[in-house]
Design an enzyme around this catalytic site. Structure first.
Site, PDB file in Angstrom:
ATOM      1  N   MET A   1       0.849  -1.207   0.000  1.00 46.78           N
ATOM      2  CA  MET A   1       0.000   0.000   0.000  1.00 46.78           C
ATOM      3  C   MET A   1       0.876   1.245   0.000  1.00 46.78           C
ATOM      4  SD  MET A   1      -2.891  -1.592  -0.017  1.00 46.78           S
ATOM      5  CE  MET A   1      -2.185  -2.982  -0.864  1.00 46.78           C
ATOM      6  N   THR A   2       0.312   2.420  -0.062  1.00 44.35           N
ATOM      7  CA  THR A   2       1.138   3.655  -0.046  1.00 44.35           C
ATOM      8  C   THR A   2       1.598   4.105  -1.434  1.00 44.35           C
ATOM      9  OG1 THR A   2       2.058   3.352   2.161  1.00 44.35           O
ATOM     10  CG2 THR A   2       3.376   4.643   0.674  1.00 44.35           C
ATOM     11  N   THR A   3       1.805   5.389  -1.553  1.00 37.63           N
ATOM     12  CA  THR A   3       2.566   5.942  -2.683  1.00 37.63           C
ATOM     13  C   THR A   3       3.581   6.928  -2.127  1.00 37.63           C
ATOM     14  OG1 THR A   3       0.586   5.850  -4.078  1.00 37.63           O
ATOM     15  CG2 THR A   3       2.413   7.204  -4.870  1.00 37.63           C
TER      16      THR A   3
END
Lengths: 191, 219
Positions: free
Chosen positions: A1-3
């Site tokens: 997940m995450t950017t």
């Protein structure tokens, strides 16, 4: 997940991130800080297991400060990144990897640098880099907008666009953007 | 426990509050081969007298490469010097593994200082060797002297070993901040010759800004 994204500019470096922490299909937090400042000249953007990343950063911060005090000048960005990568590598070799992919960005006496350090202990120096589940979308934006003549202000805009694009289509990223810019060291004037 | 009487029976402080064994180690260094270090902003050199042995025996090496950018020499027991040189080489390579960069001379001198200091706190024999380190790092050209007590100095001119007082006098009088490499090498040789009153074989090591450490031929 995450950017997360990291961009090297002629003035320094810029890091960008979203603010979402996922717990499976649930949004665990909407205000997570994924950019950790190690000191005035170095910062790390975090993708992956937050606890693992926090631990590595804590150790790196202590080691960096200790080395600065002992030898009288700071570790370079590459030295700091290698230090972080060594911790990651020792985890991998002990079958207990740190589940992280970090972007290490900062400035030192020979300019600005962006490094990607993953859980295997490998490091690569990049002009721009992205990590996390939203990185394919972010890379699309970075690839089309980046050039090596941009300023920190322009890089902030690009980072914002890259993370926004990822947040539009990646369910693991969202809830706003954090940005951090670090400016190049100014050369000391020797009288 | 009485301290008086034979010095050395009690391994630590003597009656005058001095560390007897450390003093003895320093005394052994003062009988070692005369060794010089000279530094300017652009370069550093280390020169050491090579003691003549039997014509059929090759004399020991006295100038050592520690890493690409650092060299060292020493005075005292050659066995002790060689062991210290090896710890320096090991520490340099450890730094490369940990930080992926060449070690700075200051860190290396501090490591050696800590290492030697250990031998002054336990009932062991302190190492009878003083080391002169010369290197070029991010902070420029650096020259250090490290003594058996763990004391270390940073400076532009050092002399250790036999008649080092005389040798240091010659270096101090002949030194100038803008001297050339050639002049410094000659000054070091002159200092050794003046101290010993003869012309021994001298081995020299050179560090220049932006260049690797190198050894010159003995002459």
């Amino acid at each position: 997940m995450t950017t997360i994204v990291g961009i090297k500019t002629k003035e320094g470096v810029v890091l960008g991130s979203d603010k979402r922490a996922s717990k499976g299909f649930f949004i665990g937090s909407k205000i997570v800080q994924k950019i950790a400042k190690i000191d005035d000249t170095l910062a790390v953007a975090i993708a992956g297991q937050l606890s693992d990343a926090e631990y590595i950063i804590k150790v790196a911060k202590a080691e960096r400060r200790l080395m600065e005090l002992r030898r009288g000048f700071q570790l370079s960005v590459r030295e700091s990144t290698r230090l972080i990568a060594n911790i990651a590598y020792s985890g991998l070799r002990n079958y207990q990897p740190y589940y992280v992919e970090l972007l290490v960005a900062g400035v030192d006496t020979d300019g600005s640098h962006v490094y990607a350090a993953d859980m295997s202990g490998a490091i690569t120096e990049e002009e721009f880099a992205s990590s996390g589940s939203g990185s394919p979308m972010a890379y699309g934006v970075l690839e089309s907008l980046y050039n090596n003549e941009i300023t920190n202000e322009q890089a902030k805009e690009i980072a914002k666009k890259a993370v926004s694009a990822a947040m539009e289509r990646d369910p693991g990223s969202g809830n706003g953007i954090d940005l951090l810019a670090i400016s190049n060291l100014t050369k000391e004037v020797v009288a | 426990m009485s301290e008086s009487g034979q010095a050395g029976r009690f391994p630590f402080y003597g009656p005058q509050g001095r560390l007897v064994l450390v003093d003895s180690a320093l005394e052994a260094v003062n009988r070692g081969s005369t060794t010089i270090g000279i530094k300017t902003q652009k370069f550093a050199i280390i020169s050491s007298q090579i003691k003549p042995t039997h014509p059929l025996i090759e004399p020991s090496e006295k100038i050592f490469a520690i890493d690409h950018h650092i060299g060292a020499t020493g005075a005292g027991y050659i066995g002790d010097i060689l062991q210290l040189i090896d710890t320096l080489r090991l520490e340099s390579q450890k730094h490369r593994l940990t930080y992926e960069s060449p070690i700075d001379v200051d860190s290396l001198a501090k490591h050696l200082s800590t290492y030697l200091h250990n031998y002054t706190t336990y009932a062991v024999r302190p190492q009878a060797a003083s080391i002169i380190l010369a290197g070029a790092d991010q902070t420029g050209v650096q020259l250090y002297q490290v003594d058996p007590s763990g004391t270390f100095f940073r400076g532009a001119g050092f002399a250790i070993g036999q008649a080092s007082d005389t040798a240091l006098d010659v270096v101090t009088k002949g030194y100038s901040a803008d001297m050339t490499l050639q002049q410094a090498t000659e000054l070091a040789t002159k200092a050794i010759e003046k101290a010993l009153g003869e012309k021994p074989i001298v081995e020299t090591g050179i560090v220049e800004l932006g260049k690797d450490f190198s050894k010159t031929l003995r002459k």
